[in-house]
Design an enzyme around this catalytic site. Structure first.
Site, PDB file in Angstrom:
ATOM      1  N   CYS A 248      -0.176  -6.273   0.161  1.00  0.00           N
ATOM      2  CA  CYS A 248      -1.543  -6.737   0.356  1.00  0.00           C
ATOM      3  C   CYS A 248      -1.635  -7.563   1.626  1.00  0.00           C
ATOM      4  O   CYS A 248      -0.652  -8.113   2.105  1.00  0.00           O
ATOM      5  CB  CYS A 248      -2.069  -7.586  -0.799  1.00  0.00           C
ATOM      6  SG  CYS A 248      -1.803  -6.844  -2.415  1.00  0.00           S
TER       7      CYS A 248
ATOM      8  N   ARG B  94      -0.806  -2.927   5.085  1.00  0.00           N
ATOM      9  CA  ARG B  94      -0.177  -3.622   3.961  1.00  0.00           C
ATOM     10  C   ARG B  94      -0.681  -3.134   2.610  1.00  0.00           C
ATOM     11  O   ARG B  94      -0.246  -3.625   1.567  1.00  0.00           O
ATOM     12  CB  ARG B  94      -0.415  -5.127   4.080  1.00  0.00           C
ATOM     13  CG  ARG B  94       0.112  -5.727   5.359  1.00  0.00           C
ATOM     14  CD  ARG B  94      -0.191  -7.193   5.438  1.00  0.00           C
ATOM     15  NE  ARG B  94       0.639  -7.951   4.523  1.00  0.00           N
ATOM     16  CZ  ARG B  94       1.825  -8.439   4.818  1.00  0.00           C
ATOM     17  NH1 ARG B  94       2.316  -8.293   6.022  1.00  0.00           N
ATOM     18  NH2 ARG B  94       2.518  -9.112   3.931  1.00  0.00           N
TER      19      ARG B  94
ATOM     20  N   TRP C 224      -2.620  -3.510  -2.312  1.00  0.00           N
ATOM     21  CA  TRP C 224      -1.700  -2.475  -2.791  1.00  0.00           C
ATOM     22  C   TRP C 224      -1.384  -2.893  -4.220  1.00  0.00           C
ATOM     23  O   TRP C 224      -0.735  -3.912  -4.452  1.00  0.00           O
ATOM     24  CB  TRP C 224      -0.427  -2.434  -1.958  1.00  0.00           C
ATOM     25  CG  TRP C 224       0.496  -1.330  -2.330  1.00  0.00           C
ATOM     26  CD1 TRP C 224       0.415  -0.026  -1.954  1.00  0.00           C
ATOM     27  CD2 TRP C 224       1.666  -1.429  -3.139  1.00  0.00           C
ATOM     28  NE1 TRP C 224       1.470   0.691  -2.489  1.00  0.00           N
ATOM     29  CE2 TRP C 224       2.240  -0.137  -3.216  1.00  0.00           C
ATOM     30  CE3 TRP C 224       2.294  -2.478  -3.822  1.00  0.00           C
ATOM     31  CZ2 TRP C 224       3.411   0.129  -3.938  1.00  0.00           C
ATOM     32  CZ3 TRP C 224       3.449  -2.221  -4.544  1.00  0.00           C
ATOM     33  CH2 TRP C 224       3.997  -0.921  -4.593  1.00  0.00           C
TER      34      TRP C 224
ATOM     35  N   ASN D 161      -1.084 -12.241  -2.107  1.00  0.00           N
ATOM     36  CA  ASN D 161      -0.156 -11.164  -1.757  1.00  0.00           C
ATOM     37  C   ASN D 161       1.145 -11.466  -2.476  1.00  0.00           C
ATOM     38  O   ASN D 161       1.601 -12.603  -2.466  1.00  0.00           O
ATOM     39  CB  ASN D 161       0.014 -11.190  -0.225  1.00  0.00           C
ATOM     40  CG  ASN D 161       1.259 -10.488   0.247  1.00  0.00           C
ATOM     41  OD1 ASN D 161       1.695  -9.525  -0.363  1.00  0.00           O
ATOM     42  ND2 ASN D 161       1.836 -10.965   1.330  1.00  0.00           N
ATOM     43  N   GLY D 162       1.730 -10.457  -3.140  1.00  0.00           N
ATOM     44  CA  GLY D 162       2.999 -10.681  -3.845  1.00  0.00           C
ATOM     45  C   GLY D 162       2.809 -10.600  -5.348  1.00  0.00           C
ATOM     46  O   GLY D 162       1.808 -10.069  -5.833  1.00  0.00           O
TER      47      GLY D 162
ATOM     48  N   GLU E  29      16.350  11.815   5.443  1.00  0.00           N
ATOM     49  CA  GLU E  29      15.097  11.400   6.080  1.00  0.00           C
ATOM     50  C   GLU E  29      14.063  12.539   6.036  1.00  0.00           C
ATOM     51  O   GLU E  29      12.880  12.310   5.769  1.00  0.00           O
ATOM     52  CB  GLU E  29      15.389  10.959   7.530  1.00  0.00           C
ATOM     53  CG  GLU E  29      14.187  10.776   8.426  1.00  0.00           C
ATOM     54  CD  GLU E  29      13.221   9.697   7.995  1.00  0.00           C
ATOM     55  OE1 GLU E  29      13.458   9.018   6.973  1.00  0.00           O
ATOM     56  OE2 GLU E  29      12.184   9.556   8.666  1.00  0.00           O
TER      57      GLU E  29
ATOM     58  N   LYS F  66      10.436  12.303   4.249  1.00  0.00           N
ATOM     59  CA  LYS F  66       9.185  12.574   4.965  1.00  0.00           C
ATOM     60  C   LYS F  66       8.366  13.616   4.202  1.00  0.00           C
ATOM     61  O   LYS F  66       7.167  13.474   4.053  1.00  0.00           O
ATOM     62  CB  LYS F  66       9.449  13.103   6.387  1.00  0.00           C
ATOM     63  CG  LYS F  66       9.936  12.131   7.419  1.00  0.00           C
ATOM     64  CD  LYS F  66       8.900  11.193   7.976  1.00  0.00           C
ATOM     65  CE  LYS F  66       8.928   9.881   7.243  1.00  0.00           C
ATOM     66  NZ  LYS F  66       9.832   8.888   7.735  1.00  0.00           N
TER      67      LYS F  66
ATOM     68  N   GLU G  42       6.872  12.142   0.832  1.00  0.00           N
ATOM     69  CA  GLU G  42       5.803  11.139   0.931  1.00  0.00           C
ATOM     70  C   GLU G  42       4.521  11.714   1.542  1.00  0.00           C
ATOM     71  O   GLU G  42       3.431  11.266   1.218  1.00  0.00           O
ATOM     72  CB  GLU G  42       6.265   9.880   1.673  1.00  0.00           C
ATOM     73  CG  GLU G  42       6.572  10.045   3.119  1.00  0.00           C
ATOM     74  CD  GLU G  42       7.079   8.756   3.772  1.00  0.00           C
ATOM     75  OE1 GLU G  42       6.738   7.665   3.307  1.00  0.00           O
ATOM     76  OE2 GLU G  42       7.814   8.867   4.772  1.00  0.00           O
TER      77      GLU G  42
ATOM     78  N   HIS H 104      28.831  20.225  -6.043  1.00  0.00           N
ATOM     79  CA  HIS H 104      29.126  19.342  -7.181  1.00  0.00           C
ATOM     80  C   HIS H 104      27.909  19.151  -8.084  1.00  0.00           C
ATOM     81  O   HIS H 104      27.895  18.217  -8.890  1.00  0.00           O
ATOM     82  CB  HIS H 104      29.641  17.997  -6.672  1.00  0.00           C
ATOM     83  CG  HIS H 104      30.921  18.110  -5.909  1.00  0.00           C
ATOM     84  ND1 HIS H 104      32.118  18.429  -6.528  1.00  0.00           N
ATOM     85  CD2 HIS H 104      31.198  17.999  -4.586  1.00  0.00           C
ATOM     86  CE1 HIS H 104      33.081  18.486  -5.608  1.00  0.00           C
ATOM     87  NE2 HIS H 104      32.547  18.237  -4.426  1.00  0.00           N
TER      88      HIS H 104
ATOM     89  N   LYS I  35       2.265   0.639   4.318  1.00  0.00           N
ATOM     90  CA  LYS I  35       3.157   0.639   5.479  1.00  0.00           C
ATOM     91  C   LYS I  35       4.208  -0.459   5.364  1.00  0.00           C
ATOM     92  O   LYS I  35       5.337  -0.288   5.770  1.00  0.00           O
ATOM     93  CB  LYS I  35       2.307   0.443   6.738  1.00  0.00           C
ATOM     94  CG  LYS I  35       3.077   0.486   8.036  1.00  0.00           C
ATOM     95  CD  LYS I  35       3.448   1.891   8.409  1.00  0.00           C
ATOM     96  CE  LYS I  35       4.274   1.974   9.673  1.00  0.00           C
ATOM     97  NZ  LYS I  35       5.156   3.153   9.654  1.00  0.00           N
TER      98      LYS I  35
HETATM   99  C1  F6R Z   1       9.103   6.117   5.161  1.00  0.00           C
HETATM  100  C2  F6R Z   1       8.875   4.723   5.436  1.00  0.00           C
HETATM  101  C3  F6R Z   1       9.480   3.707   4.537  1.00  0.00           C
HETATM  102  C4  F6R Z   1       9.954   2.490   5.343  1.00  0.00           C
HETATM  103  C5  F6R Z   1      10.469   1.399   4.401  1.00  0.00           C
HETATM  104  C6  F6R Z   1      11.038   0.225   5.161  1.00  0.00           C
HETATM  105  O1  F6R Z   1       8.487   6.934   6.087  1.00  0.00           O
HETATM  106  O2  F6R Z   1       8.196   4.389   6.369  1.00  0.00           O
HETATM  107  O3  F6R Z   1      10.519   4.245   3.785  1.00  0.00           O
HETATM  108  O4  F6R Z   1      10.968   2.901   6.210  1.00  0.00           O
HETATM  109  O5  F6R Z   1       9.424   0.967   3.583  1.00  0.00           O
HETATM  110  O6  F6R Z   1      10.074  -0.359   5.974  1.00  0.00           O
HETATM  111  P1  F6R Z   1      10.473  -1.318   7.152  1.00  0.00           P
HETATM  112  O7  F6R Z   1      11.245  -0.521   8.131  1.00  0.00           O
HETATM  113  O8  F6R Z   1       9.173  -1.812   7.688  1.00  0.00           O
HETATM  114  O9  F6R Z   1      11.310  -2.418   6.558  1.00  0.00           O
END
Ligand code: F6R
Length: 606
Positions: free
Chosen positions: A2, A27, A74, A98-99, A478, A482, A485, A501, A601
């Site tokens: 948030c 956020r 969020w 927030n939190g 990765e 991607k 998500e 395995h 994000k």
């Molecule tokens: C995936 C993605 C997340 C961030 C993760 C860590 O595309 O963006 O998995 O990598 O939440 O975020 P940071 O790097 O901001 O600590």
């Protein structure tokens, strides 16, 4: 998570609150709300869904007042409904938070026993009632906050507007909060970005701090409730919101920015005179380092896994790498004289920040590889290693990841040279290969046609496997992250050799298998794994170079041929096609690419 904003102003605040929330949408974007102290009392406007719903509602709502608070959410406690959206009100208190207040259920039970009733399912409303209940006792605010803070468990930041908007109480524990100083106006926000359009003069609250803010200034108290001065710094954050330019999504723009920002990041870590690594001075000798512990979350964690391979292989450094949310609770021993590297785009991921604090307790030297130099993680580190990716707005990390890899590659080469594992020529070869990446990636991105039929096929799949070995293994993980998500398709990244395995049981004609397979020293083995997939009726999508395509291209149902590069730099190059595949698959599926469901994000809850 948030985002929080608060203004004690001298001019109308409603539009300015919403504008600041635009900078905080990274956020969370489940719901948003503002509250303004008007002549008729506190007036709230809240909407479920993205911020534009709130902004549209404000066009037809009169909310006139010069003090207010705002929030973008969020959801943690309670669904993303208007009733659960912040601000929450209880008596004199109007609050944004927030939190997580972890003991909110116990606090709520006590308050309910005293006759308090709640309108939402949130822990925030419990906090609003608790503060209002304590204020009703009439004690001085210093006394109330000394009693309140120990009652709250968890990581949080909040801003409570009191008394018709004349003052605000703000507090933080683990979650970030900054106070902004204007001309006869005072502000509070989750970060420098929130306050960027309002003021550059900021003061960051420290762990456990709380403050009483009026239009005349802020009285700050530390975790022991003692008055304290915190330095006022000039923020570099700019209020300009970056647009998408000619791109359809921020993510598309950020993918295409990679040639440029990879160049900036490489240049930052090179001595321009001799083109040798030039890292910030470290307070330890990498030749004597007993161990480097790398901790991060999500995509940043995968950058850490690539770095482990690099640092062990080329520099001979003992490296441990862990997911931040697990590391902290393992109570791991850390060696005397060790260093710990925390990787984070936002510099605000709470799991990573908490792991940093654990390493601090264990007397490690703290390095932070971050894209936000004013973030909490950067501020708590001994040495900051910046990535030069620029603001990353799309929720799925792209350019932050590849610039993290670029910085880690140069770090590995620097340490390899210092530890006598690579000669100056060998380092120069690899630096040259890193320097060629921006152009190669630019060329790759200029023709994305081959991706179209592959993305079309992936969009029909229920499950997708990504396989790779060595540094291609974290790139496989990765790629899978991607895809899931962005397109909501189930995907897994596996070490190619591990497939036999267990995961091989999943293979049939309905499960596409993306092989991340540069023709490096492990290629033969990866090629065998590709044959195993084919033998079981699987469909292989091959990402490889001319050598690899010549070898096993005839078996693949689809091929993306990449330029042949030095194997050391391959993970950076191969990151780009997995991003593009996920992006184009999401386009096919019509999902919300820049703000996928359920995500944010910056993840500032545990
Ligand atoms: C995936 C993605 C997340 C961030 C993760 C860590 O595309 O963006 O998995 O990598 O939440 O975020 P940071 O790097 O901001 O600590």
């Amino acid at each position: 998570m948030c985002g929080i904003i608060g203004i004690l102003g001298t001019a109308p605040v409603a539009d300015r609150l919403v504008e600041a929330l635009r900078h905080l949408e990274y956020r969370g974007y489940d719901s948003a709300g503002i509250a303004v102290a008007t002549a008729d009392g506190m007036a709230r406007l809240r909407r479920a869904g993205k911020l534009h719903h709130l902004a549209t509602a404000l066009l037809t709502t009169e909310l006139s007042g010069s003090a207010g608070i705002g929030h973008t959410r969020w959801a943690t406690h309670g669904a993303a409904t208007e009733a659960n959206a912040h601000p929450h009100v209880a008596g004199r208190v109007c609050i944004v938070h927030n939190g997580i207040i972890e003991n909110h259920a116990d606090l709520a039970a006590e308050l309910q026993a005293g006759g308090r009733q709640f309108e939402s399912e949130t822990d925030t409303e419990v906090l609003a009632h608790l503060l209002d209940h304590m204020l009703a006792g009439g004690a001085p605010i210093e006394r109330i906050m000394a009693d309140l803070m120990p009652k709250l468990r968890g990581a949080f930041a909040f801003a409570a507007l009191l008394d018709g908007g004349t003052q605000m109480i703000v507090a933080r524990r683990a979650s970030p909060l900054a106070i902004g100083f204007g001309d006869s106006e005072m502000y509070v926000g989750s970060d420098a970005l929130a306050l960027a359009g309002l003021t550059r003069r900021l003061c960051y609250l420290e762990e456990g701090d709380w403050a009483l803010i009026s239009r005349d200034g802020a009285a700050i108290f530390d975790a022991d409730n003692q008055p304290v001065e915190r330095p006022v710094v000039l923020s570099e954050a700019t209020g300009a919101l970056i647009g998408k330019g000619n791109f359809r999504h921020y993510m598309e723009r950020e993918i295409h920015e990679q040639p440029e920002v990879l160049g900036y990041t490489l240049a930052y870590y090179l001595d321009s005179r001799n083109r040798q690594p030039a890292l910030p001075v470290l307070p330890f000798d990498p030749c004597k380092l007993p161990r480097l512990t790398i901790v991060a979350a999500g995509t940043s964690y995968y950058a850490g896994v690539v770095a482990k391979y690099w640092l062990e292989h080329v520099a001979g450094v003992l490296v441990e790498v862990d997911i931040a949310s697990e590391f902290r609770y393992r109570e791991a021993e850390m060696p005397v004289g060790g260093a710990a590297l925390f990787i984070s785009q936002s510099g605000e991921s709470l799991d990573t920040l908490m792991a940093l604090r654990y390493a601090r307790q264990k007397a490690q030297t703290i390095l932070a590889l971050v894209n936000q130099p004013e973030s909490s993680i950067a501020r708590e580190a001994d040495v900051v290693l910046p990535t030069r990716a620029g603001p990353e707005i799309g929720v799925a990390s792209t350019k932050a990841f590849t610039t993290q890899l670029m910085a880690l590659a140069v770090l590995s080469l620097d340490w390899a040279a210092k530890r006598g594992r690579l000669s100056a020529d060998e380092v120069a070869d690899r630096l040259q290969a890193l320097g060629e990446l921006p152009e190669l990636i630019g060329d790759m991105l200029s023709n994305l046609e081959p991706y179209q039929p592959i993305a079309h096929g992936l969009a029909q799949a229920r499950d997708v496997l990504y396989l790779g070995r060595g540094t291609s293994y974290p790139i496989a993980m990765e790629g899978a992250l991607k895809l899931k998500e962005l397109s909501y398709i189930h995907a897994e990244g596996y070490a190619a050799g591990e497939m036999k395995h267990g995961p091989i049981a999943l293979i049939d004609e309905g499960v596409p298998v993306v092989m991340v397979a540069p023709s490096d020293a492990l290629f033969e083995k990866t090629a065998s794994n590709a044959r195993e997939v084919l033998a079981r009726g699987g469909r292989v999508i091959l990402l490889s170079d001319a050598g690899g395509v010549q070898h096993i291209g005839s078996f693949a149902s689809h091929i993306i041929e990449l330029p042949t590069v030095h194997p050391f730099v391959a993970p950076i190059l191969y990151s780009v096609p997995v991003q593009v595949l996920a992006y184009m698959t999401a386009l096919e599926k019509g999902t919300d690419i820049d703000q996928p469901r359920n995500l944010a994000k910056s993840v500032t809850v545990e």
